[in-house]
Scaffold this motif. Structure first.
Motif, PDB file in Angstrom:
ATOM      1  N   LEU A  38       0.879  -1.392   0.098  1.00 23.25           N
ATOM      2  CA  LEU A  38       0.025  -0.177   0.132  1.00 23.25           C
ATOM      3  C   LEU A  38       0.895   1.222  -0.092  1.00 23.25           C
ATOM      4  N   PHE A  39       1.944   1.198   0.759  1.00 17.53           N
ATOM      5  CA  PHE A  39       2.794   2.371   0.878  1.00 17.53           C
ATOM      6  C   PHE A  39       3.660   2.575  -0.410  1.00 17.53           C
ATOM      7  N   GLU A  40       3.859   1.483  -1.147  1.00 15.46           N
ATOM      8  CA  GLU A  40       4.775   1.940  -2.126  1.00 15.46           C
ATOM      9  C   GLU A  40       3.900   2.223  -3.264  1.00 15.46           C
ATOM     10  N   GLU A  41       2.706   2.040  -3.637  1.00 13.89           N
ATOM     11  CA  GLU A  41       1.686   2.481  -4.563  1.00 13.89           C
ATOM     12  C   GLU A  41       1.531   3.750  -3.991  1.00 13.89           C
ATOM     13  N   SER A  42       1.115   4.519  -2.793  1.00 13.23           N
ATOM     14  CA  SER A  42       0.844   5.665  -2.799  1.00 13.23           C
ATOM     15  C   SER A  42       2.025   6.753  -2.623  1.00 13.23           C
ATOM     16  N   VAL A  43       3.050   6.235  -2.944  1.00 14.10           N
ATOM     17  CA  VAL A  43       4.204   7.327  -2.918  1.00 14.10           C
ATOM     18  C   VAL A  43       4.113   7.945  -4.059  1.00 14.10           C
ATOM     19  N   PRO A  44       3.910   9.290  -4.318  1.00 11.69           N
ATOM     20  CA  PRO A  44       4.109   9.875  -5.709  1.00 11.69           C
ATOM     21  C   PRO A  44       5.394   9.814  -6.130  1.00 11.69           C
ATOM     22  N   LYS A  45       5.710   9.540  -7.598  1.00  6.77           N
ATOM     23  CA  LYS A  45       6.798   9.524  -8.000  1.00  6.77           C
ATOM     24  C   LYS A  45       7.368  10.771  -8.563  1.00  6.77           C
ATOM     25  N   GLN A  46       8.522  11.329  -7.854  1.00  7.01           N
ATOM     26  CA  GLN A  46       9.259  12.646  -8.406  1.00  7.01           C
ATOM     27  C   GLN A  46       9.909  12.541  -9.604  1.00  7.01           C
TER      28      GLN A  46
END
Length: 129
Positions: free
Chosen positions: A96-104
């Protein structure tokens, strides 16, 4: 006064002087009255099925075996909980946390963007003036 035994009357027990002195020291060590000290001692022997006259050898070994079995049971339960509950939950939380981190965007693109926004200076030749 001993809690729960305030209304009971006292009885006398005859003890040898040396035994009475040892018992008094033991009562002071426990910080309890003589009646309560004797009561907890009697309850201990009664609850554990121990006779003060018999040897503690086999009883202590059986007690140790029981404790080891129970500890092994607790360890098995904890390992099962870890395998069936903790690890899957951690894996779900990580996904869940890996998907929610916005890609910069990469920093190189940001530098290029800044350069485009800045005005360019035109160089003049001194000979033209």
């Amino acid at each position: 006064m001993d809690k729960g035994y305030e209304k009971e009357r006292f009885e006398s027990v005859s003890l040898k002087t040396s035994v009475a002195k040892k018992f008094n020291k033991y009562c002071q060590k426990l910080s309890m009255s003589k009646s309560m000290t004797l009561l907890i001692m009697l309850e201990f022997f009664d609850e554990n099925g121990i006779s003060p006259a018999e040897s503690m050898g086999p009883k202590m070994q059986t007690l140790e075996t029981l404790v080891k079995k129970r500890i092994n049971g607790v360890i098995a339960i904890l390992k099962d909980i870890e395998k069936s509950q903790t690890k899957p939950t951690v894996a779900m939380m990580q996904s869940l946390f890996e998907e929610s981190v916005p890609k910069q965007p990469p920093l190189i693109l940001e530098k290029n963007k800044v350069e485009k926004d800045q005005p360019k200076f035109i160089e003049r030749n001194n000979s033209e003036s």
